[in-house]
Design an enzyme around this catalytic site. Structure first.
Site, PDB file in Angstrom:
ATOM      1  N   HIS A  61     -23.044 -31.797  -4.737  1.00  0.00           N
ATOM      2  CA  HIS A  61     -24.034 -31.931  -5.813  1.00  0.00           C
ATOM      3  C   HIS A  61     -24.445 -30.578  -6.386  1.00  0.00           C
ATOM      4  O   HIS A  61     -25.133 -30.521  -7.414  1.00  0.00           O
ATOM      5  CB  HIS A  61     -25.268 -32.706  -5.329  1.00  0.00           C
ATOM      6  CG  HIS A  61     -26.172 -31.927  -4.418  1.00  0.00           C
ATOM      7  ND1 HIS A  61     -26.169 -32.097  -3.048  1.00  0.00           N
ATOM      8  CD2 HIS A  61     -27.101 -30.969  -4.667  1.00  0.00           C
ATOM      9  CE1 HIS A  61     -27.060 -31.294  -2.499  1.00  0.00           C
ATOM     10  NE2 HIS A  61     -27.637 -30.590  -3.457  1.00  0.00           N
ATOM     11  N   ASP A 104     -20.994 -35.922   0.282  1.00  0.00           N
ATOM     12  CA  ASP A 104     -21.540 -34.812  -0.511  1.00  0.00           C
ATOM     13  C   ASP A 104     -21.116 -33.455   0.056  1.00  0.00           C
ATOM     14  O   ASP A 104     -21.929 -32.702   0.601  1.00  0.00           O
ATOM     15  CB  ASP A 104     -23.063 -34.934  -0.541  1.00  0.00           C
ATOM     16  CG  ASP A 104     -23.723 -33.979  -1.525  1.00  0.00           C
ATOM     17  OD1 ASP A 104     -22.995 -33.356  -2.314  1.00  0.00           O
ATOM     18  OD2 ASP A 104     -24.961 -33.857  -1.482  1.00  0.00           O
TER      19      ASP A 104
END
Length: 243
Positions: A61, A104
Site C-alpha cells: 500500500h 500487503d
C-alpha cells in the site's frame, strides 16, 4: 537519553527525541536500528526493512519512494553516516488487494547494494510461523508535531505480544484478510499520534510481520495488523533469486 539506547530491546515501549546538548546529539546520530529504511514518498513516507543488501521489504500500500535513506536516526535531519539510494524496480505481491489490504507486501530493489556498516545492516525474514504469544519488537518513526509533507523527527518502538489466531480474526472486523499477525489491545481511547506506515514486527531476531493497518497508534498499545511474513517467504526468496 543515553540510557534509552542501552535498554531499547528490553523496554516495553520507548521513544528517542532530539537532545539539547551537542554531545547527546552526536551520540544519537550514531545510533540507528540498522535494518530500518526510510522510504521518502508522497503523500506519506513508509518504513522499509533491509532483508538483503539490495532488497527492501515493505507494504504494497506504500507509494513508490522518491528517495531511499538508510542508516538514519531522525529522518528530518541528514547525518554523515546515512546512505541515499534510488531503486531499479518495485515488485508488489501479485494478489495484493488494496481495498482489504490483503497480501500487503512489496519488494524494492535498490539501484545498488547497500554498504553494510555499523549503522546499516540486514535482518533475516521468518521462514516458519510464530509460536503462540511471542513477543515482538516494533519500531517506527513519528512526528512530535505533524505537518503535511514533513519528515518525522522521533524514533519510537514497543514490545508487543502477538494475539491468538481466533482473536486476530475477530479483531479485523469486516476485513478478514488471510495471513495476518495481530498485536495490541482494543483500547477505549485511540491515540491520534501519527506513525510512519509499514513498521516491521521483529520476533526472535527475524522479520515476522510488516504493518498493514492499525486502529490508532501501535507503539502506544493500539491494535495493529501485520502481513505475516513466513507465508510469503518462498515468494520473497524467489524475487531475490530471479532479479
Amino acid at each position: 537519553m543515553k540510557c534509552c539506547v542501552f535498554f531499547m530491546l528490553m523496554s516495553t515501549a520507548g521513544v528517542i527525541l532530539a537532545a539539547d546538548s551537542n554531545t547527546e546529539k552526536r551520540n544519537e546520530v550514531d545510533f540507528t536500528i540498522p535494518y530500518m529504511v526510510y522510504l521518502q514518498s508522497f503523500p506519506e513516507p513508509c518504513v522499509g526493512t533491509l532483508i538483503h543488501p539490495q532488497w527492501v521489504l515493505t507494504a504494497a500500500h506504500c507509494p513508490s519512494p522518491v528517495k531511499i535513506r538508510l542508516g538514519i536516526y531522525q529522518p528530518n535531519i541528514k547525518n554523515k553516516h546515512e546512505q541515499t539510494q534510488s531503486y531499479s524496480m518495485t515488485v508488489p505481491y501479485p494478489d495484493f488487494n488494496s481495498e482489504y489490504l490483503s497480501n500487503d507486501l512489496m519488494m524494492i530493489k535498490l539501484s545498488e547494494a547497500a554498504k553494510v556498516t555499523t549503522q546499516v545492516g540486514t535482518i533475516a525474514i521468518a521462514m516458519e510461523p510464530l509460536s503462540l504469544n511471542e513477543s515482538c519488537f516494533i519500531p517506527t518513526w513519528t512526528w512530535s508535531k505533524y505537518k503535511n509533507l514533513s519528515d518525522p523527527d522521533i524514533l519510537t518502538w514497543i514490545n508487543q505480544y502477538t494475539r491468538p489466531y481466533d482473536e486476530c480474526q475477530n479483531m479485523q472486523d469486516e476485513r478478514m484478510a488471510a495471513n495476518v499477525l495481530c498485536v495490541g489491545q482494543p483500547l477505549k481511547t485511540l491515540s491520534d499520534a501519527k506513525e510512519v506506515s509499514a513498521a516491521p514486527a521483529i520476533c526472535g531476531g527475524r522479520v515476522h510481520g510488516i504493518l498493514s493497518w492499525a486502529k490508532g497508534s501501535v507503539t502506544l498499545g493500539n491494535e495493529g495488523f501485520f502481513t505475516e511474513i513466513s507465508s510469503y517467504s518462498r515468494w520473497i526468496m524467489s524475487i531475490i533469486e530471479s532479479y
